[in-house]
Design an enzyme around this catalytic site. Sequence first.
Site, PDB file in Angstrom:
ATOM      1  N   HIS A 116       0.893  -1.141  -0.160  1.00  0.00           N
ATOM      2  CA  HIS A 116       0.012  -0.032  -0.069  1.00  0.00           C
ATOM      3  C   HIS A 116       0.947   1.143  -0.247  1.00  0.00           C
ATOM      4  CE1 HIS A 116      -3.591  -2.320   0.374  1.00  0.00           C
ATOM      5  NE2 HIS A 116      -2.899  -2.906   1.682  1.00  0.00           N
ATOM      6  N   GLU A 174      -0.482 -15.121 -22.909  1.00  0.00           N
ATOM      7  CA  GLU A 174       0.478 -15.145 -21.831  1.00  0.00           C
ATOM      8  C   GLU A 174       1.244 -16.303 -21.583  1.00  0.00           C
ATOM      9  OE1 GLU A 174      -1.066 -13.082 -18.201  1.00  0.00           O
ATOM     10  OE2 GLU A 174      -2.861 -14.366 -18.650  1.00  0.00           O
ATOM     11  N   ASP A 186       3.861 -12.212 -17.975  1.00  0.00           N
ATOM     12  CA  ASP A 186       3.776 -13.596 -17.777  1.00  0.00           C
ATOM     13  C   ASP A 186       4.457 -14.247 -18.968  1.00  0.00           C
ATOM     14  OD1 ASP A 186       2.635 -14.524 -15.308  1.00  0.00           O
ATOM     15  OD2 ASP A 186       0.819 -13.344 -15.823  1.00  0.00           O
ATOM     16  N   CYS A 195      -0.669  -5.520 -22.893  1.00  0.00           N
ATOM     17  CA  CYS A 195      -0.914  -4.795 -21.784  1.00  0.00           C
ATOM     18  C   CYS A 195       0.082  -5.106 -20.377  1.00  0.00           C
ATOM     19  CB  CYS A 195      -2.262  -5.257 -21.231  1.00  0.00           C
ATOM     20  SG  CYS A 195      -2.399  -6.971 -21.065  1.00  0.00           S
TER      21      CYS A 195
HETATM   22  C1  PEP Z   1       0.708  -9.900 -17.856  1.00  0.00           C
HETATM   23  O1  PEP Z   1       1.056 -10.954 -17.536  1.00  0.00           O
HETATM   24  O2  PEP Z   1       1.499  -9.444 -18.805  1.00  0.00           O
HETATM   25  C2  PEP Z   1      -0.248  -9.151 -17.371  1.00  0.00           C
HETATM   26  C3  PEP Z   1      -0.717  -7.901 -17.882  1.00  0.00           C
HETATM   27  O3  PEP Z   1      -1.176  -9.457 -16.220  1.00  0.00           O
HETATM   28  P1  PEP Z   1      -0.490  -9.718 -14.983  1.00  0.00           P
HETATM   29  O4  PEP Z   1       0.483  -8.948 -14.774  1.00  0.00           O
HETATM   30  O5  PEP Z   1      -1.986  -9.131 -14.202  1.00  0.00           O
HETATM   31  O6  PEP Z   1      -0.469 -11.012 -14.818  1.00  0.00           O
HETATM   32 MG    MG Z   2      -0.638 -12.229 -16.575  1.00  0.00          MG
END
Ligand code: PEP
Ligand code: MG
Length: 591
Positions: free
Chosen positions: A189, A430, A454, A501
């Site tokens: 946090h 991923e 990932d 992402c």
């Molecule tokens: C990823 O794996 O790149 C992703 C965006 O998801 P997270 O980081 O939530 O696993």
């Molecule tokens: Mg992920």
Amino acid sequence: MARAILFGTSISPGIAIGFAHFIHSVQQKEYLRLNPDEAPAEQAFLRAATDNLCAALQQTIQNVPPDMAEYRDVIAAQIVLARDPKLLGSALARIEDELICAAWALDRTVDTLCAQFRGMEDPYLRDRAQDIRTVGLRLREYLSGQPKPQAPDVPCILVAGDLSPADIIELNLQNIQGILTVEGGSTSHTSILARSLRIPALVNVTGLLDVSAENCRIILDGIRGHVLFDPDVEELVDYRTRQTDYANWEKHCESMSRLPAEMSDGARVIVRANLERQGDLAAVRESGAEGIGLYRTEYAYLSGNLPAEDDLFDEYKIVADSIAPERVIFRTLDSGADKTLPAQAALKEPNPALGLRGIRFCLRHEEIFKTQLRALMRAGVRGNTALLLPMITEIAEVRSVRHIIQELHKELHTQGLPHAPELPLGVMIETPAAVLICDDLAKECDFFSIGTNDLVHYLIAIDRDNRHVSYLHNPLHPAVVRAIKRVIDVAHGAGINVSVCGELASDPYGLALLLGLGVNTVSATPRFIPDMKHMIRRLDAAACTDLARNILQSSDVVESKRMVHESLYKSLGQELTFHTTSLLTRSRYEQ
Ligand code: PEP
Ligand code: MG
């Protein structure tokens, strides 16, 4: 030259120059052994310290500024923790059983609990060790008669073993120039608070408490991740200039964050935000993001109890409404591995990263999944929303989800509840399996979102939370670059959208490469969006394509890094030094 330099993990970028102010530096009280008849008084002493701490935290809750209202819950959780039988109860029992003073019993209890939490696989739970440590520290302060972190009345850089959000809120925020801690994780946090207050901060600064001293002069570089102690005049002059340049550059990027991200030769890029909590919606709007590319829905599940459908519906509705007409992509529950639900921890999976996570967990626990899908479908009548499935490795998983959605449609229809029967459905790419079957997946879904966090780890076979193999983390690894290229080409061939992402999109080196590989939609933490949009406007699509072509042919990571650096330097010049990159970190093989 500075007397010492230490390295840490930047969790909030920027440069701070100031004097160290220690908080939680409790004077070590002598540890005392007790006679049996002294134990009750010592227990009463600890109970009184707990009551006083809780009363002070209650007061802090009243003082939380309205725009930080969510931290009231965080501080309330500290009050619960201070009275938790595992903490208070165990310490009281130790006083009596081991006949030791309250401070000693408390320290032993905190050490034991922290060791238990630190040993946990799940980084979220590991970070909770920090909460125990900070509550323990506060109690120790009450026991030693120094109840409050001494509020600095001049600007300073806070130095501590650990800090809690309450510690920061209790101080005069105007006077906090930077934060340095020995402990801490990026999901804590305190890290989230530092980022939202835009206070430059480093965590995991090993050796900090040995090297630092009260009032010593410090330069905190939250861009490159290091801290200089007692810098010389030359370093001070240099960093003051860098600090001013960085602040001006950030202001400049922010002032233009509403402009579209259009490359210098006209190619248009969509930059969306990644969001974890509804409380951060304001940051999305301010960042200039064109919607939310990844709404991580896990956080509603992490508190312990499973959320009710109506609570989820309210959350999703607020998010969809406030981002409309822009798109919000809700990722369905991705619990497991680094985001394990408290209930899942009981499974004691030997390797959670390869276990029941993401879509696997949801399909195994359909009732939990259906509750979330119903809430999402009901919220889907508002705004412009889409669904995204995490950890897909098989076509059958996507088909099962479509089947469940059809059933829920009938159910909601019969119940007369307004809902969207068919929201656009995307899959996260991923896992290596998803890359290899992406041509088949493209026929079953409406869009791809590449999760590089990932993907990099599963492709190179390194646990993203195992620091012993973090030196192998390399998004420019030929396997990663070629995998991403394949997914983009397949998506384009199938006529579906593909976005990225993962964190790679907010790294300047990664962003240039992704654009060159053909990505036109990215999403990232709101804090980085103005910088990313600014950088995109400075880049040339043709140059990025050339760069990506060269990187694709390279089997040498060091050479790839050199090529990206050279290409970016040509486009950005000195500005390149303002972007925080992890890709320049030298791996073990490059020393
Ligand atoms: C990823 O794996 O790149 C992703 C965006 O998801 P997270 O980081 O939530 O696993
Ligand atoms: Mg992920």
